[in-house]
Scaffold this motif. Structure first.
Motif: not given
Length: 822
Positions: A601-604, A621-623, A752-768
């Motif tokens: 959770p919280g990471q990509l 992504t799980f989006e 579904d741009v809202g959930r698409l933005a969630n992916v990018l936000e997680r990538a910026e915060r914690e991309l593994v």
């Protein structure tokens, strides 16, 4: 105010059936007596609909009338999302009315109602009218709407969760505002079994969003549902596929063991596909039916009647039967494939048994291993009573334009008065003077670029002697045109795939075609095809030697809810919880955990590895499928710009798999937030997405008419008209109201741009990023979809087995050095 209580006639009727008036039913009556609106959230089988009607029934009992004559005219409106539901409730409500001898007339009104009956209903309204949001909006578009609804006391909105957050909810919210203006003492009631956000729905229901005016009533809790997950008896849970045809023999045994079974699928194609498999297995010649929205009205009514009479042993259905049709003799509900959301699953489970004091029984049949995890997550959510949250959005400008026209058809209106009326609904509280004037200008003349054409002049502004500006119809025929074309539901079109010489290869759904642009390649009819152009209702292609970048067309899909996706992610990192999984699923996760990593959770998590001379990257992504499909389009375009030579992508609800001829050593540049500001806008505008969205809003907003006196335009004719106008507006009036509405639709529902933005936000915060030597176990379910094509002639699952087993073997195999280390 004197406490009035439940009338003795109603108490006696309940007692005569061996029932009692439940707490929530009496509380609905008390709220009405106190002059309050009410939201009832109660389990299926709790008598919700009867609770909603109880104040209406009470008003017509002799003890309440006290020798007074019964109320004249329309007393109560019942609004449901489905015509079938209105007919079903009508049938069930007539029984208590007749058995108590109440002086009430009850009728239904929908698009199927004969025109002479519709006229009679306006001339002599029944006491209770059951209808849909679209039919209600049409009734408000007549001058006599003020007299028809002037004495309205109550409106009951059933299954409010099914449409409040969408465009049909926008239309109903505007209708509620108009009805409240016509009948200021009107009381609103809304009913649902699956609302996760009661406060949001109270705000939606209340005039001016004042939730203190809305009583929240929780239903008596019933027996907990019994939900089980069906697993293969001897074989393993499949790696890929989603039709779950492996379970047909076991499902058939369940049908034989139960009196009546309802089998739900997530798409119309799967309903037909599963029905055919069950029919082939039907050695005992049991009566089994199928029900979905593409069937004719007569076919659906025939099946519904057979179910109501208890003549069917099983019925395979889609979401067409999700909502409240009351068949009390259903013993078992089977969900084929992933449930996609706990609220949807609860709604479907509620179709079984339909009695509050006895548990409903349901089976979930997962199609693959990720769907097994999703089924477990849904089972846990149902057991904990957790529902999926519903998000409200600003009301659509196209719907507002349609409502403005309906009001003008009824009578000239003062623009400031109507604005205040519109703003009293939550959906349109955001409308300010600037937005309002833009909508009025559009309805009056079509906008700056179109105002020279007389056919777009629908209303005109006049300032009266009192100094008040009022809008009226430019010509009486505008009312006829509006009533012929008003509505929110736009049927999905199918587009022909053909070569330039005219040879047709078949049809694909427009939703998929809208995401394509010239130069894109996709697989269809066993060939790799390159898009040359999208013209009218055709996708013109040519055979291509390039590998298909988009391996299959997607069709209509329900995405996994964010709530359920979060639960699945939590399950993946809860290693102690894996003990309750089947051996093969547990082993799948253990090898993944050993060889790579779990997407927490919280990471990509992004995995990269070579396979069959290609380089793959899988984004977990799980989006949902829609957001993943959009992300795939954007990433492959960015890969092209970076000379990574992309080959294509494939997506499911959980992951996106992308491949190319060169490896991705760092996925971060492919996922930078600017992708939504640059490539996203360019892609939406260059693809057919915005054009398709514009066609829908142009029809809803009244710019283009589907229906003309004596004839109906074909989909091709409508597309030609809207495409022509779209090109004009893009060039000469890019800030047009309907282009703004189309852009809003393309961003939300289509991409579904809202959930698409969630992916990018997680990538910026914690991309593994994990680089592997070969495919990982977790990647197999999405990658085995490559090359699969979902056509009516093809198999959904069987074609995947060979590739799945080969890829799974590679994913699960441990190297010698790994075995030694182990």
């Amino acid at each position: 105010m004197e406490k009035r209580g439940v009338p003795p006639e109603i108490e006696s009727w309940f007692a005569g059936r061996g029932w009692r008036v439940r707490r929530h039913q009496s509380e609905m009556l008390a709220a009405d007596d106190a002059g309050r609106h009410a939201l009832l959230v109660a389990d299926t089988g709790a008598g919700k609909t009867l609770a909603g009607f109880l104040p209406t029934l009470a008003a017509f009992t002799p003890s309440r009338l006290a020798d007074e004559p019964p109320p004249e005219g329309l007393h109560t409106l019942y609004v449901s999302p489905l015509k079938a539901l209105a007919h079903d409730v009508h049938r069930n409500l007539v029984v208590p009315v007749e058995e108590m001898g109440l002086p009430m007339r009850i009728e239904t009104r929908s698009g199927d109602t004969p025109s002479d009956r519709k006229r009679r209903q306006r001339d002599r309204p029944p006491h209770v009218l059951m209808t849909t949001p679209e039919s209600l909006s049409l009734m408000l578009a007549y001058p006599d709407s003020f007299s028809v609804f002037g004495g309205l006391k109550r409106i009951v909105i059933d299954e409010v969760h099914a449409f409040a957050t969408g465009k049909r909810g926008d239309l109903l919210a505007l209708a509620l505002s108009r009805l409240q203006a016509i009948a200021p003492d009107l009381r609103r009631s809304a009913l649902s079994a699956t609302v996760a956000n009661p406060q949001g729905f109270r705000e939606w229901l209340a005039p001016w969003g004042d939730i203190d005016d809305v009583a929240l009533i929780d239903g008596e809790k019933g027996a907990d549902p019994s939900v089980e997950i069906l697993l293969p008896i001897e074989e393993r849970v499949p790696w890929g596929g989603h039709a779950a045809t492996w379970a047909i023999p076991q499902i058939y045994e369940q049908i034989k063991a139960n009196r009546t079974t309802l089998v739900f699928t997530n798409t119309r194609f799967l309903a037909e596909y599963i029905f055919q498999h069950l029919w082939n297995a039907n050695e005992d010649n049991l009566p089994i039916g199928v029900h979905h929205g593409s069937l004719s009205k007569e076919a659906r009514r025939k099946v519904e009647g057979a179910m109501a009479r208890g003549e069917l042993r099983a019925l395979v259905a889609t979401a067409s039967l999700d909502l409240g049709v009351d068949w009390g003799d259903i013993d078992l509900v089977i969900q084929m494939g992933a449930p996609k959301g706990s609220s949807r699953l609860l709604q479907r489970i509620g179709r079984a048994n339909h009695r509050l004091d006895q548990p409903s029984h349901a089976l979930i049949v997962p199609g693959n291993r990720f769907e097994f995890l999703e089924a477990m997550a849904a089972q846990d959510a149902v057991n904990e009573g957790q529902r999926d949250g519903e998000s409200f959005r600003p009301g659509g400008l196209d719907v507002l334009a349609q409502h403005v026209m309906a009001c003008a058809c009824a009578a000239a209106f003062a623009e400031e008065e109507l604005l205040q009326e519109v703003r009293s609904s939550l959906a349109y509280a955001w409308v300010d003077e600037t937005a309002w004037k833009r909508v009025l200008a559009y309805v009056s003349n079509g906008g700056y670029a179109l105002k020279a054409y007389d056919r777009f002049r629908r209303i005109v502004r006049e300032v009266g002697k009192d100094g008040v500006a009022r809008w009226r119809l430019s010509h009486p025929e505008q009312a006829v045109r509006h009533r012929l074309n008003a509505g929110i539901i736009i049927d999905s079109e199918m587009l022909q795939v053909r070569f330039r010489n005219g040879r047709s290869l078949g049809k694909i759904e427009e939703r998929f075609a809208a995401s394509l642009a010239p130069g894109d390649t996709f697989s269809f009819a066993g060939m790799s095809l390159e898009v040359e152009q999208l013209k009218d209702m055709d996708v013109v292609v040519r055979a291509s030697s390039k590998a298909a970048m988009i391996p299959s067309y997607g069709g209509a899909r329900m995405p996994i809810t964010a709530h359920l996706a979060d639960r699945v992610r939590e399950m993946l990192v809860d290693r102690a919880g894996w003990a309750r999984f089947p051996d093969d699923v547990r082993e799948w996760l253990e090898v993944q955990d050993y060889r790579s990593q779990m997407p927490g959770p919280g990471q990509l998590l992004v995995e990269s590895f070579p396979h069959h001379e290609r380089h793959y990257s899988v984004y977990y992504t799980f989006e949902g499928w829609n957001a993943n499909q959009s992300l795939g389009m954007l990433i492959t375009r960015r890969m092209e710009d970076m000379d990574l030579r992309p080959g294509g992508f494939v997506a499911n609800d959980y992951a996106l798999g992308v491949w190319g001829l060169r490896p991705v050593t760092d996925p971060a540049p492919l996922l930078s937030p600017e992708i939504l500001q640059d490539e996203f806008i360019e892609w939406v505008q260059s693809s057919h997405l915005l054009r398709r969205a514009f066609r829908e809003v142009a029809v809803i907003g009244g710019l283009v008419e589907r229906q003309q006196p004596g004839r109906r335009k074909t989909g091709k004719q409508v597309t030609f008209s809207t495409d022509l106008i779209y090109d004009v507006l893009r060039k000469y009036e890019p800030d047009h109201v309907l282009l703004e509405a189309a852009w809003a639709d393309a961003r939300t529902s289509m991409t579904d741009v809202g959930r698409l933005a969630n992916v990018l936000e997680r990538a910026e915060r914690e991309l593994v990023h994990v680089q592997l030597e070969r495919v990982s176990p977790l990647a197999v379910p999405v990658l085995v979809m490559i090359g699969r094509e979902r056509t009516p002639e093809g198999s959904v699952d069987d074609d995947l087995l060979i590739e799945a087993e080969s890829m799974a073997s590679a994913a699960m195999r441990l190297d010698e050095r790994e075995e030694e280390a182990d």
